[in-house]
Design a protein around this motif. Structure first.
Motif, PDB file in Angstrom:
ATOM      1  N   ARG A  69     -12.424  -0.434  -6.982  1.00  0.00           N
ATOM      2  CA  ARG A  69     -11.474  -1.742  -7.083  1.00  0.00           C
ATOM      3  C   ARG A  69     -11.240  -1.746  -8.775  1.00  0.00           C
ATOM      4  N   ASP A 101      -5.720  -7.434  -7.852  1.00  0.00           N
ATOM      5  CA  ASP A 101      -6.854  -6.386  -7.638  1.00  0.00           C
ATOM      6  C   ASP A 101      -5.936  -5.187  -7.092  1.00  0.00           C
ATOM      7  N   ALA A 102      -6.604  -4.057  -7.441  1.00  0.00           N
ATOM      8  CA  ALA A 102      -5.934  -2.718  -6.684  1.00  0.00           C
ATOM      9  C   ALA A 102      -7.304  -1.924  -6.221  1.00  0.00           C
ATOM     10  N   ALA A 138      -2.599  -2.544  -3.235  1.00  0.00           N
ATOM     11  CA  ALA A 138      -2.457  -3.596  -4.254  1.00  0.00           C
ATOM     12  C   ALA A 138      -2.429  -4.978  -3.329  1.00  0.00           C
ATOM     13  N   VAL A 148       2.807  -7.429  -7.736  1.00  0.00           N
ATOM     14  CA  VAL A 148       2.243  -6.277  -7.975  1.00  0.00           C
ATOM     15  C   VAL A 148       3.112  -4.840  -8.076  1.00  0.00           C
ATOM     16  N   ASP A 149       3.659  -4.701  -7.070  1.00  0.00           N
ATOM     17  CA  ASP A 149       4.756  -3.685  -6.670  1.00  0.00           C
ATOM     18  C   ASP A 149       5.855  -4.313  -6.749  1.00  0.00           C
ATOM     19  N   ALA A 185       2.767   1.301  -5.222  1.00  0.00           N
ATOM     20  CA  ALA A 185       1.524   1.920  -4.418  1.00  0.00           C
ATOM     21  C   ALA A 185       1.843   3.282  -4.107  1.00  0.00           C
ATOM     22  N   ARG A 238       1.699   5.538  -7.384  1.00  0.00           N
ATOM     23  CA  ARG A 238       0.402   5.404  -7.858  1.00  0.00           C
ATOM     24  C   ARG A 238      -0.452   6.545  -7.046  1.00  0.00           C
ATOM     25  N   TRP A 275       0.699  -1.228   0.025  1.00  0.00           N
ATOM     26  CA  TRP A 275      -0.091   0.015  -0.076  1.00  0.00           C
ATOM     27  C   TRP A 275       0.861   1.306   0.063  1.00  0.00           C
TER      28      TRP A 275
END
Length: 260
Positions: free
Chosen positions: A121, A183-184, A237, A249-250, A211, A214, A7
């Motif tokens: 989402r 999912d994010a 994320a 994801v990250d 995250a 973003r 996050w």
């Protein structure tokens, strides 16, 4: 099976306001944005009380009904804000919207909100708003009288119909949704949503980066769009599940934790 999340968060007072009345809670199990109202002092106090009560939530990892745990925290925040307003004339009339997600012991999250702060989402490139605004323009949109684009410029776009601290018997919306790897989630105050349309939100949320990166890009987009209000965001994320498949994801997260 618990979820593994990463996050990031960002907040800014905007280009017009001289003070930031938003408050942000970023993990490890509860992620929320509160948008205070009632004047500078009152707004800051109300939003701070809301996130403090959410941060103090315990027992989510073992709860049979995590939604009830979150609801109890929101009702406690409402009482605390009401009591503060009744005993401190300097902040009379204070209140706050709030929205967020909370991790559960399994592959689900609790989605909660009061007011017009939002939870989105992004799944497989599709952005979905998981909350319905408790606001005048939200009701007009649902009635088909205005479009979401028109709502961003409506003269009553900041008028909420539900908030913490306004009445004794507040009714927060709390529900549980399933989570998939990849999912994010985006939690945001209306300072973001009034300046950036859903297409741009989805593009930024789905772009490569941590995250935190973003979250900062989303705030920058709101500022580029006019920055007429405080703007706060939390990006969460879903990177994997404990005992299941893992998806990075990250690649260089600022924060990382596994629930359960």
């Amino acid at each position: 099976m618990s979820i593994d999340v990463r996050w990031g968060s960002a907040t800014h007072r905007g280009r017009i306001r001289d003070r930031n009345e938003d408050a942000v809670l970023a993990g490890p199990d509860v992620f929320a944005v509160a948008d205070g109202m009632g004047g500078h002092a009152g707004g800051q106090v109300a939003s701070a009380l809301a996130v403090a009560h959410l941060a103090a939530i315990r027992g989510l990892a073992d709860a049979e009904d995590p939604g009830s745990v979150v609801r109890h925290g929101l009702l406690g925040a409402n009482r605390a804000i009401r009591e503060r307003g009744a005993t401190d004339p300097a902040v009379a009339g204070l209140g706050t919207t709030v929205a967020g997600i909370a991790r559960t012991p399994d592959a689900r999250v609790v989605v909660f909100h009061v007011g017009d702060s939002r939870v989105y989402r992004l799944r497989a490139g599709v952005l979905e708003q998981l909350t319905e605004d408790h606001s005048v323009v939200g009701e007009l949109i649902r009635a088909g009288e205005i479009s979401p684009a028109e709502a961003r410029h409506h003269p009553h776009r900041s008028v909420v119909t539900r908030a913490l601290g306004v009445v004794d018997a507040v009714d927060p919306v709390v529900r549980t949704v399933a989570v998939e790897v990849g999912d994010a989630f985006l939690v945001a105050s209306d300072g973001l949503c009034n300046e950036v349309d859903d297409a741009a939100l989805g593009a930024i949320l789905g772009a490569p980066g941590t995250a935190d990166e973003r979250a900062r890009r989303l705030v920058d987009a709101a500022l580029d769009g006019g920055g007429r209000d405080n703007v706060s965001v939390v990006v969460v994320a879903v990177a994997g599940t404990r005992g299941g498949d893992h998806l990075d994801v990250d690649t260089t997260p600022s924060h990382h934790a596994t629930a359960g």
